[in-house]
Each structure stands twice: as structure tokens, then as C-alpha cells.
Design a protein around this motif. Structure first.
Motif, PDB file in Angstrom:
ATOM      1  N   VAL A 154       0.819  -1.218   0.000  1.00  0.00           N
ATOM      2  CA  VAL A 154       0.000   0.000   0.000  1.00  0.00           C
ATOM      3  C   VAL A 154       0.851   1.266   0.000  1.00  0.00           C
ATOM      4  CG1 VAL A 154      -1.907  -1.164   1.169  1.00  0.00           C
ATOM      5  CG2 VAL A 154      -0.185   0.063   2.527  1.00  0.00           C
ATOM      6  N   VAL A 197      -0.783   2.478  -5.707  1.00  0.00           N
ATOM      7  CA  VAL A 197      -1.716   1.576  -5.020  1.00  0.00           C
ATOM      8  C   VAL A 197      -2.340   2.295  -3.826  1.00  0.00           C
ATOM      9  CG1 VAL A 197      -1.970  -0.616  -3.804  1.00  0.00           C
ATOM     10  CG2 VAL A 197      -0.403  -0.447  -5.747  1.00  0.00           C
ATOM     11  N   LYS A 198      -3.664   2.196  -3.734  1.00  0.00           N
ATOM     12  CA  LYS A 198      -4.385   2.804  -2.617  1.00  0.00           C
ATOM     13  C   LYS A 198      -5.316   1.767  -2.009  1.00  0.00           C
ATOM     14  CE  LYS A 198      -7.687   6.496  -1.516  1.00  0.00           C
ATOM     15  NZ  LYS A 198      -8.505   7.615  -2.087  1.00  0.00           N
ATOM     16  N   PRO A 199      -5.219   1.513  -0.685  1.00  0.00           N
ATOM     17  CA  PRO A 199      -6.098   0.520  -0.061  1.00  0.00           C
ATOM     18  C   PRO A 199      -7.526   1.044   0.063  1.00  0.00           C
ATOM     19  CG  PRO A 199      -4.790   1.612   1.613  1.00  0.00           C
ATOM     20  CD  PRO A 199      -4.288   2.129   0.290  1.00  0.00           C
ATOM     21  N   ILE A 254      -8.927  -4.695   4.433  1.00  0.00           N
ATOM     22  CA  ILE A 254      -8.662  -4.164   3.086  1.00  0.00           C
ATOM     23  C   ILE A 254      -8.987  -5.252   2.063  1.00  0.00           C
ATOM     24  CG2 ILE A 254      -6.962  -3.039   1.590  1.00  0.00           C
ATOM     25  CD1 ILE A 254      -5.356  -2.355   4.059  1.00  0.00           C
ATOM     26  N   LYS A 301     -10.113  -4.703  -1.066  1.00  0.00           N
ATOM     27  CA  LYS A 301      -9.856  -4.248  -2.430  1.00  0.00           C
ATOM     28  C   LYS A 301      -8.838  -3.109  -2.435  1.00  0.00           C
ATOM     29  CE  LYS A 301     -14.470  -5.525  -4.133  1.00  0.00           C
ATOM     30  NZ  LYS A 301     -13.992  -6.655  -4.947  1.00  0.00           N
ATOM     31  N   PHE A 302      -8.312  -2.871  -3.656  1.00  0.00           N
ATOM     32  CA  PHE A 302      -7.300  -1.838  -3.838  1.00  0.00           C
ATOM     33  C   PHE A 302      -7.626  -1.037  -5.099  1.00  0.00           C
ATOM     34  CE2 PHE A 302      -5.462  -5.325  -1.561  1.00  0.00           C
ATOM     35  CZ  PHE A 302      -4.625  -4.757  -0.615  1.00  0.00           C
ATOM     36  N   GLU A 303      -7.199   0.210  -5.082  1.00  0.00           N
ATOM     37  CA  GLU A 303      -7.340   1.066  -6.257  1.00  0.00           C
ATOM     38  C   GLU A 303      -5.969   1.211  -6.922  1.00  0.00           C
ATOM     39  OE1 GLU A 303      -9.720   4.929  -6.314  1.00  0.00           O
ATOM     40  OE2 GLU A 303      -7.638   5.671  -6.418  1.00  0.00           O
ATOM     41  N   ARG A 349      -7.549  -8.706  -4.104  1.00  0.00           N
ATOM     42  CA  ARG A 349      -6.165  -9.088  -3.843  1.00  0.00           C
ATOM     43  C   ARG A 349      -5.603 -10.028  -4.899  1.00  0.00           C
ATOM     44  NH1 ARG A 349      -4.226  -7.802   1.258  1.00  0.00           N
ATOM     45  NH2 ARG A 349      -5.792  -6.982   2.704  1.00  0.00           N
ATOM     46  N   LEU A 388      -5.093  -8.250  -8.292  1.00  0.00           N
ATOM     47  CA  LEU A 388      -4.026  -7.256  -8.259  1.00  0.00           C
ATOM     48  C   LEU A 388      -2.657  -7.926  -8.160  1.00  0.00           C
ATOM     49  CD1 LEU A 388      -3.356  -4.287  -8.329  1.00  0.00           C
ATOM     50  CD2 LEU A 388      -3.510  -4.220  -5.838  1.00  0.00           C
TER      51      LEU A 388
END
Length: 524
Positions: A184, A189-191, A199, A201-203, A221, A224
Motif C-alpha cells: 500500500v 496503489v491505494k487501499p 482491506i 480491495k485496492f485502487e 487481492r 491485483l
């Protein structure tokens, strides 16, 4: 029966060690204790006339040498032999421990093939020795190695991504494991937290240092982990006595790095499209997929990019490597992986020419348009036409209109190394000079730190050859059940041979690793 089998195996291993030690004694002892050459020849004649039986007692007959002499001899052993020597007796153990703590063992170790096997267990790493032609099985710390994705191999360490998406560095020989900064903290990458603070998902943001290409995307996860990571490296930093981790990651194969003690990744803009890296004298050299070479002086407080070599080719689809050359310069190596049914030229192109009527799908490598549009698939024409227009690009949506009925689906095709081209980088002219072979050296290429080794230091290996494992992310991640490209390529005649019949699982992907006994003892 099992006890007898183990005893027999142990006996054979120690006998092999004894032979290697005797060879080294006769090699180094004359210089250390000033034995006259005539006396040494007499010993050798007696040795050949009355060879000792290959039993464990052979070890006991070795001279009771001083520890400094033992260290010189042991310091020239391959690590498996060195570890076995350290288990013989107290004096040998002391010599082994001293070598390990001071890092004075043989530095030019022969790479082993790392792989996992379902039958060996989820926590077991297998190392195939090219010298002994045998497999060592090593139990690794949690999480299970078979649940991880391999991102790279450097300096005796495997760089892996676990199911949490976090990177873990593990030394399969010592069992040491280290965590670099969290995913992160990567620039792009943004949590995304849920109501419980987890967490799920991630952006992922799609921009470089020069341009924003499209809106961010949301990934879980697992997805990504496949999308984000391309290749990673662990480099010893001799200026600080520490280590640096370098990561090539998406979007667009950009570079971030972290030193020991850092709590986040440092992004290195503005360029992208990197394929391989090397590190020398505090400078990180990075190679792009169009042959550019960028340099970053990581000793500076503010790291900036210096372009050393510009673009040398359009639409490169080869696997690309940058390696320190034997002549104190740089090598660029291009490796062409394709179906054995396809003929590959010395200067291959993999683009769509509008005038061609016959098509052949070579590699389903997907690229993104510069404006962030639809995916494009690059295709190789059946024939060349000197009068054709400038090569264009086929959009993925148009791919179904092409006549590819005669081609086997990509998942069923065995992709292997077809050609390897080696170039010397002329830094003054900023161009590449083709090298016709490496008669005194050999290469190791794959999802590992690229290596060029001196053949004389590895007599069991072949000079002017390239030892290969898979390195194409699409083949590794998308075609998980495909046959792996693991073999030896002859630079002189272009012939390729298998190293051994398949004994590995496909994931994590097998790769080369150089055994290393050094403990880092560093916290990132």
C-alpha cells in the motif's frame, strides 16, 4: 529398508564430498605449506596407484590441517559440499562457521534450479544442482511457498508475493525471511477499507511521470497480485553494507525501490516499460522494452533519471535483459520465445502490416494504446513485403476478423526459446554492437537476476551457452498449465536442449537461484 536407503544416500554424499576435498587439498596445500612439486607428484602417483575405497572413513584420513588452511580449502567448495563439511567434526565446523559469518566462501556459486513439487509438500523448496545433478529439498517458513507468486530471484534470495499481496524475501538455504515495505506504500496503489477496517480491495492508478492515461481501477487481492508485479531484485549495496530491493511493477512496468530501514517504496519516474535491472557502484541500470537504458544514482538524496541509450527498436516482443559484461561494460540480451512451428528471423518483427493477407498469431501479448484505449494484439505476418505501408496496430476487437483458423489455440502451444541475440552496449556511440558468441562465458536468463558467469569457474557447465527458464509474464500467469521453457541454448549453432524431464510444478514458476549463506539480519 528405509534406514538402509538413507544410510546409503548419506554415505554417497559424504564420499562425493571426500573426493572434492581431496582434489582441493592437492590444489591448494602446496601453496599454503610450501610442499615441493616433486613430493606432490609422488603423492599423486601413490593416490592413483592405490585409490582409497569410497567409504566414510575416507574423510577421517584427511590431514588434521590448521583452521586457516581448512578455510582456504573450504572456501572453494560449492555450498552443498561446504554445509556437509561443516557437519564432519568440531574443527571443520569451526572453519565452516567462520567462513559463513565472514562471507569468505566461494562467491561464484553455481546457480541451481528452484522449483516446487506437489508431492514434496506446500512448504518445501526444491533446488536442482547442475553440478551434482541431484535435488535438495528445503523446508521454508510460512506462508507455504506453493501459495506464493514468484516475482524474482537475486543474490540467493527469492522475492515472492503472498496471498495478502505483500512481498516476502526468503533465503531457501538459511530459511531467513524478510518483509520489505507494504504494497500500500507503492505510489500507484491505494487501499480500500471496509466497515471492519479490513482491506478487501485496492485502487490502482494508471499514470506515469509524464501522463495520466485513464481512470483508476478497483482490484481484489488475487487479481491485483497478477496485475501489479512484474519482476523484483535484491541488490547488495556495498557502499552502506546493506541491501536494496528494486521492483518493476504496473501500471506500465515502472520502477520503485526500498532500502533497508525504509517504511515505504520510492517511485522512480518518469519513464516506463522496464524489463530488467542491474546494480553496480550505487547506480541502478534499467532496460526498457524498446532497448532504452536508464541510469539512477541511488546514492543521491534526490534520485533522478539519466538516459544512457535511447530507443533501438519498435514493437519489441522479445524478453529483454541487461547484464554486466565481461569487458566492464553492459550487455543487452534479446530472447525470442515462440512456437517451434514458426520461423524466427535475426531481426524479428511482430506487427500487423495492412497489405498482408495471410496471418499467423505468434504471441498473445497484450499492450495498451498510448491514449489509454482498447487493448492491442501484435501479430506476425506470414511473409515480408518490401512495398508494404508503415506497420499498423490491430485492435483486440478486430482480431476475430483475421483468419487464424489454422493456428492451434495459444494455451495448447508449447512456447520455447527460438533465438538469443547478444549485444555489447557502446556507451560512447549510444548504440548496440552484436556479439557473435561468448566463448569464455555463459548466461543464466529467466525470472531471476540475469547472470554472466566465467566458464572456467564452472567446469561442469558449458561455455557459450545460455541456461533459460520462463520469463514471459503472460505465459507464466495466463497459461499456467503450459509446458515450461527450461533448457540450455547453444549460442554457436542455435540448438536447444532440455536440462531434465519435467519434475516441477508450474506455480511458482521455476527459476534460477545462486545459493547464498549470508544472513541479512535487516528489518525493512
Amino acid at each position: 529398508m528405509e534406514a538402509c536407503s538413507r544410510a546409503g544416500t548419506l554415505s554417497s554424499l559424504f564420499c562425493a564430498l571426500a573426493i572434492n576435498l581431496l582434489r582441493l587439498v592437492f590444489r591448494f596445500l602446496p601453496e599454503l605449506v610450501c610442499i615441493p612439486p616433486s613430493l606432490l607428484k609422488k603423492f599423486r602417483k601413490v593416490e592413483h596407484a592405490h585409490p582409497p575405497p569410497l567409504e566414510l572413513r575416507t574423510l577421517v584420513t584427511l590431514p588434521n590441517l590448521p583452521q586457516d588452511v581448512l578455510e582456504v580449502i573450504f572456501g572453494n567448495l560449492e555450498i552443498p559440499d561446504l554445509i556437509r563439511a561443516g557437519s564432519v567434526c568440531c574443527s571443520w565446523r569451526a572453519a565452516y562457521t567462520s567462513l559463513r559469518e565472514l562471507g569468505r566462501y566461494k562467491q561464484s556459486q553455481t546457480p541451481c534450479l528452484f522449483y516446487t513439487s506437489e508431492s514434496a509438500g506446500d512448504n518445501v523448496a526444491c533446488l536442482y544442482s547442475l553440478v551434482e545433478k541431484r535435488v535438495y529439498k528445503l523446508t521454508l517458513p510460512e506462508p507455504p511457498i506453493r501459495s506464493r507468486v514468484l516475482i524474482g530471484s537475486s543474490d540467493g534470495w527469492l522475492i515472492t508475493a503472498d496471498e495478502r499481496l505483500e512481498l516476502l524475501l526468503v533465503n531457501p538455504v538459511t530459511g531467513e525471511q524478510i518483509s520489505p515495505p507494504s504494497v500500500v506504500t507503492i505510489e500507484h496503489v491505494k487501499p480500500i477499507f471496509d466497515g471492519s477496517g479490513a482491506i478487501p480491495k485496492f485502487e490502482l492508478s494508471y499514470y506515469t511521470g509524464e501522463k495520466v492515461y485513464r481512470e483508476p481501477e478497483i482490484h481484489d487481492r488475487d487479481h491485483l497480485r497478477e496485475v501489479l508485479y512484474f519482476k523484483a531484485f535484491l541488490f547488495p549495496d556495498l557502499s552502506t553494507g546493506s541491501y536494496i530491493v528494486v521492483l518493476i511493477h504496473n501500471p506500465y512496468n515502472q520502477i520503485s525501490f526500498a532500502r533497508a530501514g525504509d517504511n515505504k517504496w520510492t517511485w522512480l519516474p518518469p519513464n516506463a516499460g522496464y524489463r530488467d535491472c542491474m546494480y553496480k557502484d550505487c547506480v541502478l541500470y534499467a532496460l526498457t522494452d524498446v532497448g532504452e537504458i536508464d541510469a539512477f544514482d541511488l546514492s543521491d538524496s534526490t534520485v533522478t533519471r539519466k538516459a544512457l541509450v535511447g530507443k533501438v527498436k519498435d514493437y519489441i516482443y522479445e524478453s529483454m535483459y541487461i547484464i554486466p559484461s565481461p569487458w566492464d561494460g553492459l550487455l543487452q540480451v534479446w530472447r525470442i520465445v515462440d512456437s517451434p512451428r514458426h520461423e524466427v528471423e535475426d531481426d524479428p518483427a511482430i506487427v500487423f502490416h495492412p497489405d498482408h493477407k495471410v496471418w499467423r498469431v505468434v504471441n498473445h501479448r497484450e499492450h495498451e494504446l498510448g491514449d489509454g484505449g482498447a487493448l492491442q494484439i501484435l501479430n506476425h505476418p506470414e511473409q515480408e513485403d518490401e512495398n508494404c505501408e508503415t506497420p499498423g496496430i490491430v485492435l483486440a476487437l478486430e482480431q476475430r476478423d483475421l483468419d487464424v483458423s489454422e493456428n492451434v489455440p495459444a494455451a495448447c502451444v508449447e512456447y520455447i526459446t527460438q533465438k538469443i541475440l547478444v549485444y555489447k552496449v557502446d556507451m560512447a556511440a549510444k548504440e548496440l554492437v552484436k556479439v557473435n558468441g561468448l566463448p569464455e562465458h555463459l548466461l543464466f536468463l529467466g525470472h531471476n537476476q540475469s547472470l554472466c558467469l566465467y566458464a572456467e569457474e564452472h567446469p561442469q557447465l558449458k561455455a557459450n551457452h545460455v541456461y533459460c527458464t520462463d520469463d514471459d509474464k503472460e505465459l507464466i500467469m495466463s497459461y499456467k498449465d503450459a509446458n515450461r521453457d527450461i533448457g540450455v541454448f547453444n549460442l554457436e549453432n542455435g540448438q536447444r536442449k532440455e536440462i531434465l524431464s519435467k519434475i516441477w510444478s508450474d506455480l511458482p514458476c521455476p527459476t534460477w537461484i545462486v545459493p547464498n549463506l549470508t544472513n541479512m539480519n535487516l528489518a525493512f
